[in-house]
Enzyme design. Structure first.
Site, PDB file in Angstrom:
ATOM      1  N   LYS A 183       0.963  -1.169  -0.048  1.00 50.20           N
ATOM      2  CA  LYS A 183      -0.046  -0.022   0.131  1.00 50.20           C
ATOM      3  C   LYS A 183       0.936   1.271   0.036  1.00 50.20           C
ATOM      4  O   LYS A 183       1.899   1.192   0.661  1.00 50.20           O
ATOM      5  CB  LYS A 183      -0.868  -0.067   1.197  1.00 50.20           C
ATOM      6  CG  LYS A 183      -2.093   0.999   1.349  1.00 50.20           C
ATOM      7  CD  LYS A 183      -3.161   0.491   2.204  1.00 50.20           C
ATOM      8  CE  LYS A 183      -4.176   1.553   2.153  1.00 50.20           C
ATOM      9  NZ  LYS A 183      -5.403   1.274   2.759  1.00 50.20           N
ATOM     10  N   GLU A 210     -20.030  -4.077  10.187  1.00 52.81           N
ATOM     11  CA  GLU A 210     -21.208  -3.272  10.907  1.00 52.81           C
ATOM     12  C   GLU A 210     -22.128  -3.922  11.676  1.00 52.81           C
ATOM     13  O   GLU A 210     -22.315  -3.705  12.617  1.00 52.81           O
ATOM     14  CB  GLU A 210     -21.563  -2.240   9.964  1.00 52.81           C
ATOM     15  CG  GLU A 210     -20.698  -0.938   9.467  1.00 52.81           C
ATOM     16  CD  GLU A 210     -19.542  -1.515   8.295  1.00 52.81           C
ATOM     17  OE1 GLU A 210     -19.933  -2.441   7.697  1.00 52.81           O
ATOM     18  OE2 GLU A 210     -18.892  -0.835   8.002  1.00 52.81           O
ATOM     19  N   ARG A 236     -25.835  -0.750   6.754  1.00 48.32           N
ATOM     20  CA  ARG A 236     -25.671  -2.062   6.829  1.00 48.32           C
ATOM     21  C   ARG A 236     -25.929  -2.799   8.221  1.00 48.32           C
ATOM     22  O   ARG A 236     -26.472  -4.011   7.951  1.00 48.32           O
ATOM     23  CB  ARG A 236     -23.993  -2.297   6.877  1.00 48.32           C
ATOM     24  CG  ARG A 236     -23.404  -2.123   5.538  1.00 48.32           C
ATOM     25  CD  ARG A 236     -23.248  -3.236   4.760  1.00 48.32           C
ATOM     26  NE  ARG A 236     -23.084  -2.902   3.365  1.00 48.32           N
ATOM     27  CZ  ARG A 236     -21.660  -2.939   2.503  1.00 48.32           C
ATOM     28  NH1 ARG A 236     -20.806  -3.743   3.517  1.00 48.32           N
ATOM     29  NH2 ARG A 236     -21.474  -2.770   1.574  1.00 48.32           N
TER      30      ARG A 236
HETATM   31  C1  LIG Z   1     -19.096  -0.818   4.679  1.00 53.25           C
HETATM   32  C2  LIG Z   1     -18.120  -0.235   4.810  1.00 53.25           C
HETATM   33  N1  LIG Z   1     -17.406   0.101   5.899  1.00 53.25           N
HETATM   34  C3  LIG Z   1     -16.262   0.803   6.128  1.00 53.25           C
HETATM   35  C4  LIG Z   1     -15.863   1.418   4.934  1.00 53.25           C
HETATM   36  C5  LIG Z   1     -14.522   2.400   5.028  1.00 53.25           C
HETATM   37  N2  LIG Z   1     -13.358   1.918   4.421  1.00 53.25           N
HETATM   38  C6  LIG Z   1     -12.977   2.198   3.230  1.00 53.25           C
HETATM   39  S1  LIG Z   1     -11.721   1.591   2.627  1.00 53.25           S
HETATM   40  C7  LIG Z   1     -11.396   0.536   3.818  1.00 53.25           C
HETATM   41  C8  LIG Z   1     -10.412  -0.176   4.098  1.00 53.25           C
HETATM   42  C9  LIG Z   1     -10.522  -1.102   3.205  1.00 53.25           C
HETATM   43  O1  LIG Z   1      -9.290  -1.973   3.048  1.00 53.25           O
HETATM   44  P1  LIG Z   1      -8.853  -3.130   1.956  1.00 53.25           P
HETATM   45  O2  LIG Z   1      -9.994  -3.539   1.236  1.00 53.25           O
HETATM   46  O3  LIG Z   1      -7.752  -3.937   2.425  1.00 53.25           O
HETATM   47  O4  LIG Z   1      -8.319  -2.084   0.839  1.00 53.25           O
HETATM   48  P2  LIG Z   1      -6.882  -1.092   0.792  1.00 53.25           P
HETATM   49  O5  LIG Z   1      -7.410   0.239   1.283  1.00 53.25           O
HETATM   50  O6  LIG Z   1      -5.769  -1.691   1.873  1.00 53.25           O
HETATM   51  O7  LIG Z   1      -6.380  -1.171  -0.619  1.00 53.25           O
HETATM   52  C10 LIG Z   1     -12.685   1.048   4.924  1.00 53.25           C
HETATM   53  C11 LIG Z   1     -12.697   0.248   6.118  1.00 53.25           C
HETATM   54  C12 LIG Z   1     -16.466   1.358   3.779  1.00 53.25           C
HETATM   55  N3  LIG Z   1     -15.982   1.922   2.729  1.00 53.25           N
HETATM   56  N4  LIG Z   1     -17.544   0.617   3.731  1.00 53.25           N
END
Ligand SMILES: Cc1ncc(C[n+]2csc(CCOP(=O)(O)OP(=O)(O)O)c2C)c(N)n1
Length: 628
Positions: free
Chosen positions: A284, A372, A400
């Site tokens: 990342k 959630e 959710r």
């Molecule tokens: C239902 C929901 N909960 C929380 C989020 C907030 N959120 C956005 S990106 C993320 C992390 C995603 O992690 P990953 O899938 O590993 O992607 P990376 O950013 O590491 O590439 C979160 C928790 C969201 N977008 N949707």
């Protein structure tokens, strides 16, 4: 410059393989340059630059379908699919969205923003293609290790495994969600990628498969590749592979920054039918030193200095704290007094400031992953056993957990405190992230107390009140960003549940607000005063129970006009609740009511000020409504 010449994916697909990595470097530089002054989701996009190039190179997009989970990592995809010149407009009013949107481009096969939807959507598409007789189209879900922790993703994996759908899931594993990835799945993926035994054997496999000069593929048997990798996986994991056990063929892990390997692997997988998963590992923030070192801060770092990469941090020393920080500090203070208090977050640990309590009391803070639904029922379980959970969820993501709030918390009257962060207009994240619906969706739920602080003192007092015995479930919703005063650290005072207040007396007009918009109401009253209009301001504090005796008072005062203002949708919201009561008890007053609320449309991206003006819920709109 290579990137400038690639205006379409057809052109990209004509490039010789060895030009792909230079193209990826230029893409990466372009993203880093642009986001330094046009802030957005940086680190996630930097991590998938090679993958994005390889996907568009190997697959026939947009006919082949790419579904980006969450979608915050889709910047390189946007640039490569004809939106490069508009890229600096990203997340601004009228500009490109920060997430894939079907309306924006045919290459955005599915709109995302909330996490863990990609596998379900891609499976739906694959099923549709099959029913429509199209057997050649590829359907690809790109999902991060964080997003894979979401329940919907697991539901979809289960469904995919039982199907024969032509779907490729690419698991982009960087070990980071927004904060550090958590839970058993994360440990499982780490075991796969770090197993020495496994990786030694895998490297042998790849060497045999790749070989040759310039990355030319040998005529290797795919069967051999599959047989060997699957034996190796089983050996390395000391048992079965999770995905294979579900009926999804597992490939990888491969280095997601090795263009040659990515292209070769994707080409091979393209020809393999049925459900399959490719596990890639990426870094990342790849390409910007600070983002590589601190991907949590650089997930969305705001502006940064393009020469040094350092964040441009504004001096906020004498500014009011953000509501989030007030929440974070207050919960720690309350937890010090009340040993039953625990903090829960579904993967937004630093975003909601539970980090403050976590540092002091690691055993009493739970990051449960992007989950959630689970977060709410987990909180209900804790409450059922005498704990006092504060479950902090962004308003939009709490959508959710609707059934869990009704079925597990409210119905059983369990004393869970649900803090809805980022309620109301959130701004640049746009339609998928606005906290527009919570008032309307919570209002019909029996047993719930729903309140909204107008400033940080109210937030503290609402949190304090909610954890006192005998209140049942309480929802406290507050907005993103700055609170109001600089002296946040007030002594706790209990608030009478259901009690509103008059903030300012007046005789011509009544402005009735709920929560933070009360500050605009006060500013509007000030402006009206200068125009010779005397406006009273009432802060109702509670959506439910609503202070009907205060509404009786307002009705009895016989104002010329009654304006309600809220930062939520009109239908079923606060203004309609006021109107409903007046219609029943004081029908003569109803013709005077003007409801200022979010109209029946999705609110796009832009600054909070732009969007509030657009929705007619800003100060100027209140003034205008009061003048009528
Ligand atoms: C239902 C929901 N909960 C929380 C989020 C907030 N959120 C956005 S990106 C993320 C992390 C995603 O992690 P990953 O899938 O590993 O992607 P990376 O950013 O590491 O590439 C979160 C928790 C969201 N977008 N949707």
């Amino acid at each position: 410059m290579l990137l400038r010449d690639i205006q379409s994916t057809e052109k990209l697909r004509k490039l010789p393989l060895e030009q792909l990595q230079p193209l990826a470097e230029q893409l990466r530089d372009y993203i880093i340059d642009t986001l330094s002054s046009h802030p957005g989701h940086l680190a996630s996009s930097l991590g998938v630059v090679e993958l994005t190039v390889a996907l568009h190179y190997v697959f026939n997009t947009p006919d082949d379908k790419l579904v980006w989970d969450v979608g915050h990592q889709s910047y390189a995809h946007k640039i490569l699919t004809g939106r490069g010149e508009q890229f600096s407009s990203i997340r601004t009013y009228g500009g490109l969205s920060g997430f894939p949107r079907m309306e924006e481009s045919p290459y955005d096969a599915f709109g995302t923003g909330h996490s863990s939807t990609s596998i379900s959507a891609a499976l739906g598409m694959a099923t549709a293609s099959k029913l429509q007789g199209n057997t050649s189209r590829s359907h690809i879900a790109i999902i991060g290790d964080g997003a894979l922790t979401g329940g919907e993703a697991f539901e979809a994996l289960n469904n995919v495994g039982g199907s024969k759908a032509n779907i490729l899931i690419i698991l982009n594993d960087n070990g980071i969600s927004i904060d550090k990835a958590v839970g058993g799945l994360d440990r499982y993926l780490t075991r796969i990628t770090s197993s020495r035994h496994y990786n030694q054997l895998k490297n042998k496999v790849w060497r045999r498969l790749e070989g040759g000069e310039g990355g030319r593929r040998h005529d290797q048997s795919i069967n051999f590749f599959q047989r060997l990798t699957s034996t190796v996986k089983t050996a390395a994991l000391g048992g079965s592979n999770l995905f294979e056990s579900l009926g999804i063929r597992y490939f990888g892990p491969v280095d997601g920054h090795d263009m040659q390997q990515l292209v070769d692997t994707l080409r091979r997988l393209k020809d393999i039918e049925g459900p399959k998963l490719l596990h890639i590992f990426t870094q990342k923030g790849k390409g910007l030193r600070q983002a590589e070192k601190d991907p949590i801060t650089y997930h969305a770092p705001g502006k940064y200095d393009i020469r040094t990469g350092n964040q441009i941090v504004q001096n906020t020393a004498d500014q009011p704290l953000k509501y989030q920080e007030v929440f974070g500090r207050t919960i720690l203070e309350l937890a010090n007094q009340n040993p039953a208090i625990v903090g829960i977050t579904p993967a937004m640990l630093s975003g909601c400031s539970l980090t403050i309590m976590q540092h002091a009391m690691p055993d009493r803070v739970f990051d449960v992953g992007i989950a959630e639904q689970h977060a709410v029922t987990f909180a209900a379980g804790l409450a059922a056993q005498g704990m006092m959970p504060f479950c902090n969820i962004y308003s939009t993501f709490a959508q959710r957990a609707y059934d869990q709030i009704i079925h597990d918390v409210a119905l059983q009257r369990l004393p869970v405190v649900i803090c809805l962060d980022r309620a109301g207009i959130v701004g640049e994240d746009g339609a998928t992230h606005q906290g527009a619906f919570d008032l309307a969706y919570l209002r019909p739920i029996p047993n719930l107390t729903v309140c909204a602080p107008m400033d940080e003192h109210e937030l503290r007092n609402m949190m304090y009140t909610a954890q006192l015995p005998g209140h049942g479930p309480v929802v406290i919703r507050y907005p993103r960003g700055s609170s109001v005063h600089s002296d946040w650290e007030s002594a706790f005072k209990e608030i009478q549940v259901g009690e509103g207040r008059c903030l300012r007396k007046g005789s011509d007009v009544a402005i009735i607000s709920l929560g933070h918009p009360g500050n605009d109401a006060l500013a509007a009253a000030e402006e009206l005063q200068q125009q010779g209009i005397s406006a009273a301001v009432y802060d109702m504090r509670f959506l439910k129970p609503m202070d009907t005796s205060l509404l009786d008072e307002i009705a009895a005062a016989v104002y010329r006009r009654i304006v309600t203002v809220e930062d939520g949708v009109r239908m079923g919201g606060f203004g309609e609740a006021v109107m409903e009561y007046l219609a029943e008890k004081h029908p003569a007053e109803t013709s005077k009511v003007c409801i200022l609320a979010i109209p029946d449309q999705f609110v796009p991206h832009g600054t909070v000020a732009e969007l509030k003006a657009d929705c007619h819920i800003d100060k100027a709109s209140i003034v205008l409504a009061a003048q009528l």
